[in-house]
Design a protein around this motif. Sequence first.
Motif, PDB file in Angstrom:
ATOM      1  N   LYS A 331      21.096 -19.843 -21.185  1.00  0.00           N
ATOM      2  CA  LYS A 331      22.418 -19.385 -21.916  1.00  0.00           C
ATOM      3  C   LYS A 331      23.101 -18.494 -21.512  1.00  0.00           C
ATOM      4  CE  LYS A 331      24.338 -20.872 -25.436  1.00  0.00           C
ATOM      5  NZ  LYS A 331      25.081 -21.448 -27.212  1.00  0.00           N
ATOM      6  N   LEU A 335      26.660 -18.337 -18.802  1.00  0.00           N
ATOM      7  CA  LEU A 335      27.723 -18.156 -20.059  1.00  0.00           C
ATOM      8  C   LEU A 335      28.476 -16.573 -19.232  1.00  0.00           C
ATOM      9  CD1 LEU A 335      27.924 -17.815 -23.409  1.00  0.00           C
ATOM     10  CD2 LEU A 335      28.486 -18.930 -22.494  1.00  0.00           C
ATOM     11  N   SER A 338      30.439 -18.320 -15.531  1.00  0.00           N
ATOM     12  CA  SER A 338      31.279 -18.997 -15.920  1.00  0.00           C
ATOM     13  C   SER A 338      32.267 -17.748 -16.358  1.00  0.00           C
ATOM     14  CB  SER A 338      31.440 -20.246 -17.125  1.00  0.00           C
ATOM     15  OG  SER A 338      30.753 -19.815 -18.157  1.00  0.00           O
ATOM     16  N   LEU A 339      32.033 -17.211 -17.242  1.00  0.00           N
ATOM     17  CA  LEU A 339      33.071 -16.018 -17.670  1.00  0.00           C
ATOM     18  C   LEU A 339      33.726 -15.163 -16.741  1.00  0.00           C
ATOM     19  CD1 LEU A 339      35.013 -15.141 -19.689  1.00  0.00           C
ATOM     20  CD2 LEU A 339      32.787 -13.501 -20.713  1.00  0.00           C
ATOM     21  N   PHE A 437      32.821 -23.059 -18.964  1.00  0.00           N
ATOM     22  CA  PHE A 437      32.820 -21.779 -20.161  1.00  0.00           C
ATOM     23  C   PHE A 437      32.133 -22.386 -21.285  1.00  0.00           C
ATOM     24  CE2 PHE A 437      33.693 -18.213 -23.573  1.00  0.00           C
ATOM     25  CZ  PHE A 437      33.033 -17.533 -23.094  1.00  0.00           C
ATOM     26  N   TYR A 440      29.213 -24.450 -21.849  1.00  0.00           N
ATOM     27  CA  TYR A 440      27.703 -23.943 -22.120  1.00  0.00           C
ATOM     28  C   TYR A 440      27.572 -23.164 -23.425  1.00  0.00           C
ATOM     29  CZ  TYR A 440      28.433 -23.862 -17.083  1.00  0.00           C
ATOM     30  OH  TYR A 440      28.370 -24.012 -15.827  1.00  0.00           O
ATOM     31  N   LEU A 441      29.097 -22.527 -23.707  1.00  0.00           N
ATOM     32  CA  LEU A 441      29.073 -22.468 -24.975  1.00  0.00           C
ATOM     33  C   LEU A 441      28.046 -23.634 -25.990  1.00  0.00           C
ATOM     34  CD1 LEU A 441      32.342 -20.957 -26.344  1.00  0.00           C
ATOM     35  CD2 LEU A 441      30.279 -19.942 -25.766  1.00  0.00           C
TER      36      LEU A 441
END
Length: 453
Positions: A331, A335, A338-339, A437, A440-441
């Motif tokens: 993860k 993250l 994507s961020l 994103f 993924y969270l």
Amino acid sequence: MSSTHRTAEDRPSGGERPPGGGRPPSPLRQLAAASVGNAVEWYDWHAYSFLAVYFAEQVFPPGTGNSLVPLLSSFAVFAVGFFMRPVGGLLMGAVADRHGRRAALTVTILLMGAGSLLVALTPTYATAGVLAPVILVLARLVQGLSVGGEFAASTTFLVESAGPGRRGLFASFQYVSTTFGQLLASGTAALLAALLSEAQMGQWGWRVAFLGGALLSLLGLWIRRGARETLPGALTGVRAGEETSVAERRAARPGLFEALRHYPRQSLLICGITAGGTLAYYTWTTYLPTYAQVNAGFDKGDSLTVGTLSLAFFALLQPLGGMLSDRIGRKPLLLGFSLGFALLAVPLLHLVTDAFVSLLLVQCAGLVLLTGYTSIAAAVNAELFPARIRAAGIGFPYSLTVALFGGTAPYVGTWFRQSGHAGLFPWYVAALCLVSFCVYLTLPETARQKLDE
């Protein structure tokens, strides 16, 4: 770190003996069998995009007063090939789940070689008329079928071949080999562009690259013969040690749409995991040289050289990302990727000018961020499904998402440019990475979980 799962050597294999009857191949041999064949597959696939600027006017009719029409047509065919990938992922995934990973890997590389040979032999529009683009479309459909099945089979093969605590590392070789194939395609295109004039490249030079790809497919096929099957019971349809009737063995084979019916949440998760990653990947590794050409007037030959250098750098990053994910989890990398793209895609693409250094820096910066996705995508996908339907479960939703967002990236970018809104494309990339994103969270951390057999 806790043990994840048994290695391929420890698992039963339905009575299968390795080629030659000796000891089973080492994990290194397994990596080579998957990686070399995969590299050949992706060389054939990516050669099209790198050479489209040279053969577009040969195969497609020119548009009245608009020099971008043949290029748009070639990228449209590029996208059409992607829409065969879900079919390939579904069909070849089913072959891999029913008859073993090796069987599927053999079929996919034969299909790719045939498609590449057909591209090499495609006639020009001047000599064959509308038949020329029809043949090119057919070749691209065959290649799309092949590459859709290749990801499903090679992803499962690599992850299932990994030892405890090494799934991320082994999974990273999916994109090591993919990038090497792309690097070989980019390097071949750059070399041909340096040795031949632009007129020679347009007339016959581009055909050399595709003919070479067809020959390389035979090499990949030979190397894959030495691979050991990783699906338990692949030759009998059941796990080793189980005694069943023929009818029971047939019933044990998964249905074509079984993964979608019984694992709809996982299928949707793969779509969300893949959407931002595939758009960023095809933008930064495939379309960026063309983006620089049509938006900043960048030299064709120099853009291929930049792409080659950047891809070499990218390939070196993949094992580092895979090993890091085995230590800290999947993860954090997803993250970060994507961020990072959600915030930086727009400013990075706006920094592209006609200067060699600007394109090199922009491409390398994006590839560092992209490694957070590419190095572990195979592991993340494989960890969502049990072995029985793993290949088909991954293959269809992954390939469908790649077709919708990755395969259309060059066409959408060129279309924005033609319509006078080139500045919207970077925002499109950023928005889709933001969507991923959010997905993924919600993901569970799977790095330390046992791989479901």
